[in-house]
Structures are given as C-alpha cells and as structure tokens.
Design an enzyme around this catalytic site. Structure first.
Site, PDB file in Angstrom:
ATOM      1  N   SER A  64      31.763  44.992  35.888  1.00 23.25           N
ATOM      2  CA  SER A  64      30.787  45.737  36.683  1.00 23.25           C
ATOM      3  C   SER A  64      31.395  46.627  37.760  1.00 23.25           C
ATOM      4  O   SER A  64      30.843  47.670  38.089  1.00 23.25           O
ATOM      5  CB  SER A  64      29.802  44.763  37.340  1.00 23.25           C
ATOM      6  OG  SER A  64      29.092  44.046  36.344  1.00 23.25           O
ATOM      7  N   SER A  65      32.525  46.211  38.332  1.00 28.16           N
ATOM      8  CA  SER A  65      33.061  46.969  39.468  1.00 28.16           C
ATOM      9  C   SER A  65      34.575  47.114  39.386  1.00 28.16           C
ATOM     10  O   SER A  65      35.249  46.389  38.650  1.00 28.16           O
ATOM     11  CB  SER A  65      32.688  46.274  40.783  1.00 28.16           C
ATOM     12  OG  SER A  65      33.372  45.037  40.892  1.00 28.16           O
TER      13      SER A  65
END
Length: 202
Positions: A64-65
């Site tokens: 996600s990041s």
C-alpha cells in the site's frame, strides 16, 4: 462474450498504427468481418496468433505505501521462488498503492493481458494483493478469459474480523491521506493510533 474488436483496439493490442492494421487486412495478413454498418471487426485470438492458448504466467505483488517497499520485495521473492519450483516462466508485475486504487499501472496492465487471452495463470501471495474491494471482479475476468488463479497462502486466509479491521484501516488511511497529505506527521500519527485501537478491538 464477444471476442471481436475494432481497428483502434486491434492497433493498440498489436502495438502498431491503425494504418498498419488496414494495410495488413488489405494484403490478407489478417482477416476481419464487417458489421451491418460496414465497420471492421477483428478476432482477438486470430490477431494474437491463437494466443488464447498462451502459457504466460503472471505474478502480481502489491503493497500500500512506500514504507512497505521491503515487504514488496519479499513478496516478489516468495512468488518467484514458488513459480521456479513449479517450473513456470513468468512475468512479474509490482504495484505500489492502495488496495482501493483501481488505476494502478500494474493492475491496468494485468487486466489488459488477461482480457487479450495472454495469461494462462495468475499467481498471488494473498487474495487481497489485487484489491481490498473488488478482487472477485478480477477473478471473474480470469474465469471468462480462461486464466487460472493460484493463491499461495490460501490456507492462511485471515478471519472475517481481521479482514474487517484491515478494510476499515485502509479506508481511513486513504481519506486521512487526502485530508492531511500522505507524508504528513498528522496523517501518520492518526493511522498509528487507529491501528492500535483496531488491534485492541479485533
């Protein structure tokens, strides 16, 4: 489902200009049918040289990041090792972005490959690596276009409560990032606090 596409789509599929597609048709290199309105339609499997029987294996990894880049590399290594053990040659697609983002470059490429009959199998480490919501739609496309789905850690699927907690955190992360900025101290502090609360609840 129709397997016929127009001139523009055929050109994009083969990576050539529309003029080239028309020239190939005129020379007999490729064949087309005509609609009632006289528009050309090309059969995808014929354009791809009957690649509907393609043996391409695609492994898809996502985090996600940017803070999870190391996890992305570990995920890719697990997928690569699994495919090597099976004796499959493969193409690796990696994405960095929220599981709620449907416009990631890697995901779009994956969908295009599936929808042009080029993927024999799709390999994932976990089901939610595709999308937090909507992965079933991708799996339905795989079924329609004859792509086998292999999920390595299917036996380690999380519980409903764990999935719910992760979904809530994903939603809050996305909206707080939009509100405060993805790299701001306030956003990171909020997400950290919410994770701690979720861990206590679930």
């Amino acid at each position: 489902m129709s397997n016929l596409i127009g001139v523009k789509e055929a050109a994009e599929l083969l990576g050539v200009s529309t003029k080239t597609i028309r020239r190939w048709e005129e020379s007999g290199k490729i064949r087309s049918t005509r609609t009632e309105g006289g528009h050309r339609r090309f059969d995808v499997s014929q354009l791809l040289g009957n690649k509907s029987d393609a043996s391409l294996t695609v492994v898809y990894a996502r985090v996600s990041s940017i803070d999870q880049k190391k996890d992305l590399e570990r995920q890719a290594m697990v997928l690569e090792a699994y495919c090597a053990k099976q004796g499959w040659s493969f193409e690796l697609i990696k994405d960095l972005g929220s599981g709620m983002n449907y416009k990631k470059k890697g995901l779009i490429r994956l969908i295009k490959l599936i929808c042009t009959y080029q993927v024999e199998r799709l390999v994932l480490s976990h089901k939610d690596r595709l999308l937090r919501f909507g992965s079933e739609l991708i799996f339905m496309l795989c079924e329609i276009y004859g792509t086998e789905v292999v999920i390595i850690n299917r036996s380690e699927d999380s519980t409903f409560e764990e999935d719910l907690a992760q979904d809530v955190l994903e939603i809050i992360t996305v909206f707080s990032a939009r509100l405060y900025g993805s790299r701001s101290y306030k956003n990171k502090a909020l997400v950290k606090e919410l994770r701690e609360v979720a861990d206590k609840i679930f």
